[in-house]
Design a protein around this motif. Structure first.
Motif, short mmCIF file in Angstrom:
data_model
loop_
_atom_site.label_atom_id
_atom_site.label_comp_id
_atom_site.label_asym_id
_atom_site.label_seq_id
_atom_site.Cartn_x
_atom_site.Cartn_y
_atom_site.Cartn_z
N TRP A 161 0.85 -1.19 0.00
CA TRP A 161 0.00 0.00 0.00
C TRP A 161 0.89 1.25 0.00
N ALA A 162 0.40 2.27 -0.71
CA ALA A 162 1.18 3.51 -0.81
C ALA A 162 0.26 4.71 -0.66
N LEU A 163 0.82 5.80 -0.10
CA LEU A 163 0.13 7.09 0.01
C LEU A 163 0.98 8.12 -0.73
N ASN A 164 0.37 8.70 -1.76
CA ASN A 164 1.08 9.69 -2.58
C ASN A 164 2.45 9.13 -3.04
N ASN A 165 2.39 7.87 -3.49
CA ASN A 165 3.56 7.16 -4.06
C ASN A 165 4.65 6.84 -3.04
N GLN A 166 4.33 6.92 -1.75
CA GLN A 166 5.26 6.52 -0.70
C GLN A 166 4.66 5.32 0.05
N GLN A 167 5.46 4.25 0.17
CA GLN A 167 4.94 3.03 0.78
C GLN A 167 4.51 3.30 2.23
N LEU A 168 3.34 2.77 2.58
CA LEU A 168 2.81 2.89 3.93
C LEU A 168 3.31 1.75 4.81
N ALA A 169 3.62 2.08 6.03
CA ALA A 169 4.01 1.07 7.01
C ALA A 169 2.99 1.08 8.15
N GLU A 170 2.85 -0.06 8.80
CA GLU A 170 1.90 -0.14 9.90
C GLU A 170 2.35 0.76 11.06
N SER A 171 1.37 1.37 11.70
CA SER A 171 1.62 2.25 12.86
C SER A 171 0.38 2.24 13.73
N ALA A 172 0.36 3.14 14.71
CA ALA A 172 -0.82 3.20 15.58
C ALA A 172 -2.06 3.59 14.80
N SER A 173 -1.90 4.35 13.71
CA SER A 173 -3.04 4.81 12.92
C SER A 173 -3.28 3.95 11.68
N VAL A 174 -2.30 3.14 11.29
CA VAL A 174 -2.40 2.39 10.02
C VAL A 174 -2.33 0.89 10.31
N GLU A 175 -3.36 0.17 9.86
CA GLU A 175 -3.38 -1.28 9.93
C GLU A 175 -3.45 -1.85 8.52
N ILE A 176 -2.53 -2.79 8.25
CA ILE A 176 -2.49 -3.42 6.91
C ILE A 176 -2.65 -4.92 7.09
N SER A 177 -3.63 -5.47 6.42
CA SER A 177 -3.87 -6.90 6.46
C SER A 177 -4.09 -7.39 5.04
N GLY A 178 -2.98 -7.74 4.37
CA GLY A 178 -3.07 -8.24 3.00
C GLY A 178 -3.68 -7.23 2.07
N ASN A 179 -4.89 -7.50 1.59
CA ASN A 179 -5.56 -6.65 0.61
C ASN A 179 -6.40 -5.54 1.24
N THR A 180 -6.26 -5.35 2.56
CA THR A 180 -7.07 -4.36 3.27
C THR A 180 -6.18 -3.35 3.98
#
Length: 608
Positions: free
Chosen positions: A391-410
């Motif tokens: 996942w990317a935000l404005n072409n920068q890869q997103l990493a998991e944090s307190a505000s961001v949860e990444i689970s595969g396709n979600t």
């Protein structure tokens, strides 16, 4: 010597009888030259049929039971003083147009004596034997091809070759390592009545790649390669053959991986390394890979336990596309006190890497109030291997944090603020390429507050398709297969398709991809785009051996950003041609008055 008929007749009368006031009596014409039994039209050059007969006033040609136009017949007459007889010679040219579409085109001669018996005309004739004229034919597929074998030293080995169907009967020529063999100059070689090749006393010098070539007036076709090796050179006995994991751990330093993937731009590199072996080779789909295709590095070439061989075989995508399933192993050969011993690795499977252009489910734009919790879901394109998602935000890869949860396709973003406003991307990638699905996340004080963490939404799995017409300049079938084709005994069905803008063209019949050597391809450039035409001949035997319908379709392969995409053509059915013997309506004899119109009805037999 050619002389006039009047002079010849008067001379003949002088020798035989008085021609005035007497009835004549002569034997029926006697043929001395008949049409050749089989003649072949090669490169559209007509065939000349020839007949010669004694005691004939005229010779005419009959083809398929019909009298041919006498203007196409050339007649020559000569007198033989020794016998006092006239020899009449007639020739007739048969063209490509005469025989087109006919399996058995035949002609015969009629020699007429034109006698007068009892004052009435009594034309009598003698028939020659029939001569058949046809276009030479040579099938593509051998009845039986030579097979690879390991042969004991000093023993006899036979390579069998049953030629394809053909007319005239194909001749067989044997080749070794691409060069013609001459059995009449080598006492160790023997050709049997069935045209098999026998090596009577097999030695190491007889090792090599053998093939047979079938040849006639229509051309030539070569069998697959059969490799003969000295048995002790490969494996003396099954007890000497070990799998890599059963052998000494130090034998193989590197073995094939379980799976490899190849793309249009990046071949799959299979690497094997072995210690202490004399030879190392690759075998893929049960065939030995040519040494010219192998990258090899040998340390300590003189041999011994410290000798190391490292080999790399790079498998291009075209090879996998043509062969379908593609499996490779490595063979290492060692010299022991008991003779040669072989060790083989477990197989590595090579697959074609692919990724579709279209996501199964795309991202959707969102406008929410600040502080919302939002969830983005994507279903990546289908691909081999399965694409991974980042996942990317404005072409920068997103990493998991307190505000961001990444689970595969979600992707879930909690307490959204201005830091997360912009373009959200779901990036799917594998070795074949990368595809993106993007959406825009906007914040607005007027928007609804959203908390997607409490939502449960079933993920869509239906593939979205477009029915919009292809834009100008896009790839397409300019010639697709016809709905139905017909094959006869000596005339295979010829299937032709052309695709504009493809990188590769293959043909699938009854669900199976045909081997590359079955498809003749022709490439061209049309309006700046590559055009590929594929031609396949389907034999009658293939249709008869299939239960149910025999069908084929063309598949075009296009490459974009390193990924392959396939486009299927129309499905075509191939059937056996037939023609019944009985006409539905046969023309009948009629009597009409002079000057009136005569109408004959004829309805041909059933056929396809």
């Amino acid at each position: 010597m050619e002389i006039t008929t009047t002079f010849l007749l008067s001379t003949l009368c002088t020798f035989l009888m008085s021609c005035v006031g007497q009835d004549t009596s002569m034997a029926l014409p006697e043929f001395v030259t008949h049409p050749q039994e089989y003649s072949y039209i090669v490169k559209h050059k007509p065939v000349t049929l020839t007949c010669e007969a004694y005691d004939a006033m005229e010779i005419t040609f009959n083809c398929l039971g019909m009298k041919m136009d006498t203007e196409r017949t050339k007649t020559y007459e000569s007198f033989e003083p020794e016998s006092g007889r006239i020899l009449v010679k007639a020739t007739f040219d048969v063209t490509q147009n005469d025989v087109r579409g006919l399996e058995d085109y035949w002609c015969e001669c009629q020699a007429w004596n034109g006698l007068v018996e009892g004052g009435e005309a009594a034309d009598q004739f003698t028939l020659s034997r029939r001569g058949f004229v046809m276009t030479p034919y040579l099938g593509k597929y051998f009845g039986e091809e030579p097979q690879s074998q390991s042969v004991e030293e000093d023993s006899s080995v036979e390579l069998i070759c049953v030629a394809p169907e053909g007319h005239p009967e194909p001749k067989i020529i044997w080749k070794k390592n691409g060069h013609h063999l001459h059995p009449n100059k080598d006492d160790n070689l023997l050709i049997t009545e069935s045209r098999s090749l026998v090596i009577q006393n097999f030695q190491m010098t007889d090792e090599g790649d053998y093939s047979c070539v079938a040849k006639n007036l229509a051309g030539k076709v070569e069998s697959s390669i059969a490799t003969l090796t000295l048995q002790d050179y490969i494996v003396a006995a099954e007890t000497n053959l070990m799998m890599a994991d059963e052998a000494d751990e130090s034998t193989f330093l590197q073995i094939p991986e379980k799976e490899y993937y190849t793309t249009k731009d990046t071949p799959a590199a299979i690497t094997c390394a072995v210690k202490g072996a004399e030879f190392l080779e690759f075998r893929c789909n049960n065939g030995r890979i040519d040494e010219k295709l192998i990258e090899k590095d040998v340390t300590n070439p003189r041999g011994g336990p410290e000798r190391k061989i490292k080999s790399i075989y790079r498998v291009p995508a075209e090879t996998v596309i043509s062969a379908g399933d593609y499996s490779c192993i490595c063979y290492a050969w060692f010299m022991t006190d008991a003779g040669w011993s072989g060790t083989e690795t477990k197989p590595g499977i090579v697959k074609l890497a692919e990724i579709d252009e279209r996501f199964v489910s795309e991202l959707e734009d969102m406008t929410v109030a600040p502080g919302s919790t939002v969830t983005f879901r994507c279903q990546p394109p289908r691909g081999t291997p399965a694409p991974k998602v980042i996942w990317a935000l404005n072409n920068q890869q997103l990493a998991e944090s307190a505000s961001v949860e990444i689970s595969g396709n979600t992707l879930m973003i909690k307490q959204v603020d201005s830091r997360y406003e912009g373009q959200i991307s779901c990036v799917a990638q594998n070795i074949a390429g990368t595809q993106r699905s993007t959406a825009v996340l906007r914040l607005s004080e007027d928007a609804e507050m959203v908390d997607s963490s409490k939502e449960t939404t079933d993920f869509p799995t239906t593939l979205m398709t477009s029915t919009s017409p292809a834009p100008p300049g896009s790839s397409y079938f300019s010639q697709d297969l016809e709905d139905v084709y017909y094959a006869a005994r000596r005339q295979p069905a010829e299937l032709v398709c052309t695709y504009i803008g493809a990188n590769l063209l293959t043909v699938r019949c009854n669900g199976n991809r045909l081997a590359a050597n079955r498809v003749t391809t022709q490439e061209d450039v049309i309006n700046g785009q590559k055009s590929i035409t594929g031609i396949v001949n389907i034999r009658l035997q293939e249709i008869r051996e299939t239960s149910g319908e025999f069908y084929c379709m063309c598949l075009a392969w296009t490459a974009k950003d390193g990924a392959w995409k396939t486009i299927e053509g129309s499905r075509s059915v191939i059937r056996e041609a037939f023609l019944e013997k009985a006409f539905m309506v046969v023309p009948q004899d009629i009597e009409v008055m002079a000057g009136r119109t005569a109408v004959f009805d004829c309805v041909p037999p059933l056929g396809a």
